[in-house]
Design a protein around this motif. Sequence first.
Motif, PDB file in Angstrom:
ATOM      1  N   ARG A 209       1.640  16.305 -11.544  1.00  0.00           N
ATOM      2  CA  ARG A 209       2.360  17.009 -12.381  1.00  0.00           C
ATOM      3  C   ARG A 209       2.878  16.104 -13.532  1.00  0.00           C
ATOM      4  O   ARG A 209       2.783  14.947 -13.208  1.00  0.00           O
ATOM      5  CB  ARG A 209       3.653  17.566 -11.897  1.00  0.00           C
ATOM      6  N   LEU A 210       3.227  16.658 -14.673  1.00  0.00           N
ATOM      7  CA  LEU A 210       3.631  15.848 -15.800  1.00  0.00           C
ATOM      8  C   LEU A 210       5.036  15.236 -15.589  1.00  0.00           C
ATOM      9  O   LEU A 210       6.018  16.050 -15.111  1.00  0.00           O
ATOM     10  CB  LEU A 210       3.591  16.814 -17.276  1.00  0.00           C
ATOM     11  N   ARG A 211       5.096  14.071 -15.617  1.00  0.00           N
ATOM     12  CA  ARG A 211       6.229  13.416 -15.610  1.00  0.00           C
ATOM     13  C   ARG A 211       6.802  12.963 -17.012  1.00  0.00           C
ATOM     14  O   ARG A 211       8.111  13.188 -17.261  1.00  0.00           O
ATOM     15  CB  ARG A 211       6.024  11.896 -14.981  1.00  0.00           C
ATOM     16  N   GLU A 212       6.095  12.460 -17.840  1.00  0.00           N
ATOM     17  CA  GLU A 212       6.328  12.285 -19.420  1.00  0.00           C
ATOM     18  C   GLU A 212       5.219  12.348 -20.270  1.00  0.00           C
ATOM     19  O   GLU A 212       4.134  12.307 -19.952  1.00  0.00           O
ATOM     20  CB  GLU A 212       6.930  10.556 -19.556  1.00  0.00           C
ATOM     21  N   ARG A 213       5.608  12.672 -21.771  1.00  0.00           N
ATOM     22  CA  ARG A 213       4.548  12.831 -22.584  1.00  0.00           C
ATOM     23  C   ARG A 213       5.117  12.206 -23.987  1.00  0.00           C
ATOM     24  O   ARG A 213       6.358  12.410 -24.206  1.00  0.00           O
ATOM     25  CB  ARG A 213       4.095  14.350 -22.686  1.00  0.00           C
ATOM     26  N   TRP A 214       4.289  11.318 -24.440  1.00  0.00           N
ATOM     27  CA  TRP A 214       4.709  10.715 -25.669  1.00  0.00           C
ATOM     28  C   TRP A 214       3.436  10.719 -26.889  1.00  0.00           C
ATOM     29  O   TRP A 214       2.490  11.165 -26.540  1.00  0.00           O
ATOM     30  CB  TRP A 214       5.157   9.194 -25.577  1.00  0.00           C
ATOM     31  N   CYS A 215       3.980  10.503 -27.990  1.00  0.00           N
ATOM     32  CA  CYS A 215       3.114  10.395 -29.012  1.00  0.00           C
ATOM     33  C   CYS A 215       2.428   8.939 -29.588  1.00  0.00           C
ATOM     34  O   CYS A 215       1.965   8.885 -30.537  1.00  0.00           O
ATOM     35  CB  CYS A 215       3.650  11.423 -30.410  1.00  0.00           C
ATOM     36  N   ASP A 216       3.345   8.063 -29.054  1.00  0.00           N
ATOM     37  CA  ASP A 216       3.051   6.788 -29.188  1.00  0.00           C
ATOM     38  C   ASP A 216       3.249   5.658 -28.008  1.00  0.00           C
ATOM     39  O   ASP A 216       4.127   6.258 -27.292  1.00  0.00           O
ATOM     40  CB  ASP A 216       3.560   6.140 -30.444  1.00  0.00           C
ATOM     41  N   TRP A 217       3.091   4.646 -28.060  1.00  0.00           N
ATOM     42  CA  TRP A 217       3.380   3.651 -26.936  1.00  0.00           C
ATOM     43  C   TRP A 217       4.935   3.161 -27.096  1.00  0.00           C
ATOM     44  O   TRP A 217       5.404   2.290 -26.233  1.00  0.00           O
ATOM     45  CB  TRP A 217       2.538   2.576 -26.896  1.00  0.00           C
ATOM     46  N   LEU A 228      -1.654  12.161 -31.568  1.00  0.00           N
ATOM     47  CA  LEU A 228      -1.984  11.488 -30.280  1.00  0.00           C
ATOM     48  C   LEU A 228      -0.905  11.959 -29.374  1.00  0.00           C
ATOM     49  O   LEU A 228       0.215  12.104 -29.329  1.00  0.00           O
ATOM     50  CB  LEU A 228      -1.469   9.879 -30.606  1.00  0.00           C
ATOM     51  N   VAL A 229      -1.510  12.065 -27.999  1.00  0.00           N
ATOM     52  CA  VAL A 229      -0.977  12.511 -26.704  1.00  0.00           C
ATOM     53  C   VAL A 229      -1.056  11.633 -25.635  1.00  0.00           C
ATOM     54  O   VAL A 229      -2.094  11.477 -25.364  1.00  0.00           O
ATOM     55  CB  VAL A 229      -1.442  14.089 -26.524  1.00  0.00           C
ATOM     56  N   ILE A 230       0.013  11.011 -25.323  1.00  0.00           N
ATOM     57  CA  ILE A 230      -0.095  10.268 -23.868  1.00  0.00           C
ATOM     58  C   ILE A 230       0.605  10.810 -22.974  1.00  0.00           C
ATOM     59  O   ILE A 230       1.752  11.162 -23.195  1.00  0.00           O
ATOM     60  CB  ILE A 230       0.745   8.790 -24.266  1.00  0.00           C
ATOM     61  N   SER A 231      -0.178  11.155 -21.827  1.00  0.00           N
ATOM     62  CA  SER A 231       0.507  11.960 -20.783  1.00  0.00           C
ATOM     63  C   SER A 231       0.644  11.090 -19.672  1.00  0.00           C
ATOM     64  O   SER A 231      -0.488  10.751 -19.151  1.00  0.00           O
ATOM     65  CB  SER A 231      -0.561  13.181 -20.641  1.00  0.00           C
ATOM     66  N   VAL A 232       1.535  11.138 -18.992  1.00  0.00           N
ATOM     67  CA  VAL A 232       1.982  10.330 -17.635  1.00  0.00           C
ATOM     68  C   VAL A 232       2.175  11.306 -16.494  1.00  0.00           C
ATOM     69  O   VAL A 232       3.118  12.407 -16.692  1.00  0.00           O
ATOM     70  CB  VAL A 232       3.232   9.529 -17.946  1.00  0.00           C
ATOM     71  N   PHE A 233       1.269  11.505 -15.527  1.00  0.00           N
ATOM     72  CA  PHE A 233       1.368  12.401 -14.532  1.00  0.00           C
ATOM     73  C   PHE A 233       1.587  11.601 -13.156  1.00  0.00           C
ATOM     74  O   PHE A 233       1.230  10.397 -13.075  1.00  0.00           O
ATOM     75  CB  PHE A 233       0.009  13.097 -14.206  1.00  0.00           C
TER      76      PHE A 233
END
Length: 238
Positions: A209-217, A228-233
């Motif tokens: 499941r998705l934990r966090e989602r960002w557009c940069d580091w 930009l999409v950075i997805s943390v599952f």
Amino acid sequence: MAAETYGEGYAELFDFVYGAEAPDSMVTTLADLAEGGPVLELGVGTGRVAIPLAARGLAVTGVDSSTAMLKTLAGKPGGDSVRTALSELPQIAVDGRYRLVACLDNTFLLLTTQDAQTQCVLNAAEMLTDDGLLVLETFARAPGDFGVMPAHLGENATVLWAYQVDPLSQQFHIREIIYGENLMRVVPFDGRGVSPAELDLMARLAGLRLRERWCDWERTPVESDSPLVISVFERVDQ
């Protein structure tokens, strides 16, 4: 799968264009997510992420479909600190379980079908520890079905993308136009775009499941127009 062709054509250029090491914010965020545990990078390339992570004391394994990319990695200072394997995604030809599995720099999009992308997420999920995280970095979308757009402006070179996208299959055909002083190269970059919602569904099929989602580091929350999409599952049972 287009990764092997892309890797063989880009190995000698990648560090020159994008830098021999990834930005510190990227390395720091990934190291924080790993929390000291072992790291697996899918599409390790020249090691511009993996080598700095290993320098922070993490056990890092990287797989790549390109022998040229892995040769470049091995020849860099600190390259011997990263365990590597030749493997063509979605298969992941290494053993063990990892606190962090990361697929960065649009490598995931080099898988040209939905089935291959889904299988990659399934295979990556199987390699996670119980508290492990999967990180996928992808561009969100092209502004239209075809056109030209700036992709990178660096100290050594500028990159433009001339692109065409099939809205039904979501497959794209990009020619990266790289130019700088005494340099002009065109590199093919073909793959399949994927929306954040589609990534979430692939993750759900893999028990994540998705934990966090960002557009940069720097961990800025993603917005509807973020390129930009950075997805943390994480695992569903966390």
